[in-house]
Design a protein around this motif. Sequence first.
Motif, PDB file in Angstrom:
ATOM      1  N   UNK A  35       0.820  -1.179   0.008  1.00 10.04           N
ATOM      2  CA  UNK A  35       0.044  -0.071   0.090  1.00 10.04           C
ATOM      3  C   UNK A  35       0.918   0.995   0.074  1.00 10.04           C
ATOM      4  N   UNK A  36       1.812   1.443   0.712  1.00  7.25           N
ATOM      5  CA  UNK A  36       2.935   2.071   0.983  1.00  7.25           C
ATOM      6  C   UNK A  36       3.599   2.609  -0.606  1.00  7.25           C
ATOM      7  N   UNK A  37       3.957   1.631  -1.117  1.00 10.45           N
ATOM      8  CA  UNK A  37       4.461   1.513  -2.434  1.00 10.45           C
ATOM      9  C   UNK A  37       3.637   1.976  -3.662  1.00 10.45           C
ATOM     10  N   UNK A  38       2.611   1.611  -3.411  1.00 11.43           N
ATOM     11  CA  UNK A  38       1.456   1.873  -4.581  1.00 11.43           C
ATOM     12  C   UNK A  38       1.277   3.534  -4.365  1.00 11.43           C
ATOM     13  N   UNK A  39       1.515   4.275  -3.171  1.00 13.57           N
ATOM     14  CA  UNK A  39       1.424   5.769  -2.881  1.00 13.57           C
ATOM     15  C   UNK A  39       2.800   6.398  -3.142  1.00 13.57           C
ATOM     16  N   UNK A  40       3.933   5.622  -3.596  1.00 11.64           N
ATOM     17  CA  UNK A  40       4.941   6.145  -3.946  1.00 11.64           C
ATOM     18  C   UNK A  40       6.122   6.195  -2.718  1.00 11.64           C
ATOM     19  N   UNK A  41       5.983   5.620  -1.861  1.00  9.98           N
ATOM     20  CA  UNK A  41       6.918   5.480  -0.742  1.00  9.98           C
ATOM     21  C   UNK A  41       8.178   4.320  -1.076  1.00  9.98           C
ATOM     22  N   UNK A  50       9.765   7.522   3.216  1.00 16.72           N
ATOM     23  CA  UNK A  50      10.436   6.403   3.530  1.00 16.72           C
ATOM     24  C   UNK A  50       9.628   5.663   4.867  1.00 16.72           C
ATOM     25  N   UNK A  51       9.476   4.226   4.750  1.00 14.91           N
ATOM     26  CA  UNK A  51       8.885   3.505   5.814  1.00 14.91           C
ATOM     27  C   UNK A  51       9.731   2.373   6.030  1.00 14.91           C
ATOM     28  N   UNK A  52       9.928   1.725   7.066  1.00 15.77           N
ATOM     29  CA  UNK A  52      10.485   0.527   7.642  1.00 15.77           C
ATOM     30  C   UNK A  52       9.624  -0.198   8.377  1.00 15.77           C
ATOM     31  N   UNK A  53       9.582  -1.546   7.974  1.00 16.02           N
ATOM     32  CA  UNK A  53       8.742  -2.362   8.645  1.00 16.02           C
ATOM     33  C   UNK A  53       9.425  -3.394   9.545  1.00 16.02           C
TER      34      UNK A  53
END
Length: 164
Positions: A32-38, A107-110
């Motif tokens: 979902x984050x990647x789909x928003x460009x993150x 940028x996000x880290x899981x």
Amino acid sequence: MSDNPASDTSNNVQAQSGWQSVIEEMAAIADEYRDRGWTALELHPGDAVLVDSEKRTGLDVLLPGPEYENLESLTENCSFVDVDVFRAADSSMFYLLIVEKDPESETVVFVPAYYDPGSGQPKLDTIRSDSEFRLFCRRLSDDYIEFVHGDVQPFLPEALQSDE
């Protein structure tokens, strides 16, 4: 994860099932984050343990070398100032999906993790009394990247949260 696991299911099987659910949820949210460009980095710790020592107090997750290096590269240019925490529990384990976010760089880290609140009670008491939750993402060489959070409540099972 089932609220009422079959009585003949071992704790290990339940833990594996709960862990798999966390990993699947992580992949879905990361997409979902990647789909928003993150930029999204999904980590896959080999182990997670609560620690309380002179060196570190908090939650320690052991990462494979390449994932640690990717995390190290990301943290050089990002300021992770926001966090979301997703929680789940079964009869013996407490699962976390910690989402460290840098909204400015998108940028996000899981960081998926788990711990046994029963056997980790003294360490959880220390974390709670320190009013600070520290997440240590480390590799075998004991190098680590640390995320610090002033609100411990999202990282604790509800039974350990205060009424403040």
